[in-house]
Write a protein that holds these residues in place. Structure first.
Motif: not given
Length: 274
Positions: A1-17, A236-244
């Motif tokens: 199975m491929s390596k788990k990783g974070p959920i990616g959040i993309f925005d052109s700037g700050y708004g996606g925060l 199951e591919k999304c890592s769960k360590g509570g990091s940002r």
């Protein structure tokens, strides 16, 4: 199975925060990697092709950081790039990965908030001109009447820290009154830009009490939670360590200073060259 990783959040700037803030509140155990393309922001006035090219480049970078699921927390990118990325690029890059937007989750529920069957959409010129919200809402709620209003000054007001200053009142009042004049039966306004929640206090000041004002963050967070429940193979591919972690294509000092206003907490970003 491929390596788990974070959920990616993309925005052109700050708004996606503002979206990430609500997602973290709803799903705090997951790891998140935010990428703001501040060096090329704003996207709203750019061409379809440019927005697509920029968005795809950022998506590919997040994939390179082991993200299996990416949320385009940007209405302009969701309107002008998401479909092409999903249909043309993902099958070639990796058909097991997913890229989701913020328009469809909002369109799927907005009709539940309106009693009159008349809703207004406030967004950037790019989002409004794309007609994406009108089309998606009509798919879900064909009986709804939808009117739109482009608010070109709202993002600059927010990004320049003027969202709570007297100078913002004129532009907020102008566009709220315009959209309601287009259809006096509107009882629900959708803030179809992730910057606009910072203007919520002023928007409410100029909006009649009987009109609801919806921001997307909570809606998208609920939708993501439901998506992960329905797709355990992605979960199951999304890592769960509570990091940002936060990436920006421009000044980290600027990003950290402005970003905390959107995210609600202090943040420390890293510079990335695309």
């Amino acid at each position: 199975m491929s390596k788990k990783g974070p959920i990616g959040i993309f925005d052109s700037g700050y708004g996606g925060l503002t979206v990430l803030k609500e997602i973290v509140n709803e799903l705090p155990d997951y790891d998140y990697l935010y990428l703001g393309d501040n060096a090329r922001s704003p996207y709203g006035t750019r061409s379809f092709q440019t927005i697509y090219d920029y968005t795809l480049e950022c998506v590919k970078h997040l994939f390179s950081q082991d993200c299996h699921l990416i949320i385009l927390a940007c209405n302009t990118a969701s309107a002008k790039a998401l479909r092409n990325i999903q249909q043309q690029d993902l099958p070639e890059i990796d058909p097991q990965r997913r890229v989701l937007g913020v328009i469809r989750p909002t369109a799927e529920v907005i009709g539940n908030y309106s009693g009159s069957g008349h809703v207004g959409v406030l967004g950037t010129g790019g989002t409004v001109n794309s007609e994406s919200y009108v089309m998606e809402i009509k798919k879900q709620f064909p009986e709804l009447t939808v009117v739109q209003e482009a608010c070109p000054m709202w993002v600059p007001l927010v990004e320049n820290g003027e969202y709570d200053k007297p100078g913002a009142d004129y532009f907020v009042q102008q566009h709220v009154e315009r959209v309601l004049a287009k259809d006096p039966k509107v009882d629900t306004l959708l803030l179809a830009c992730t910057h606009y929640p910072l203007l919520m206090k002023k928007i409410r000041e100029y909006t009649p009490e009987h009109v609801s004002v919806l921001s997307q963050g909570e809606i998208v967070a609920e939708s993501l939670k439901d998506y992960l429940n329905r797709h355990p193979e992605i979960d199951e591919k999304c890592s769960k360590g509570g990091s940002r972690h936060f990436l920006t294509t421009d000044s980290t000092e600027e990003f950290d200073a402005h970003g905390k206003e959107f995210f609600g907490n202090e943040i420390t970003s890293e510079y990335v060259h695309l």
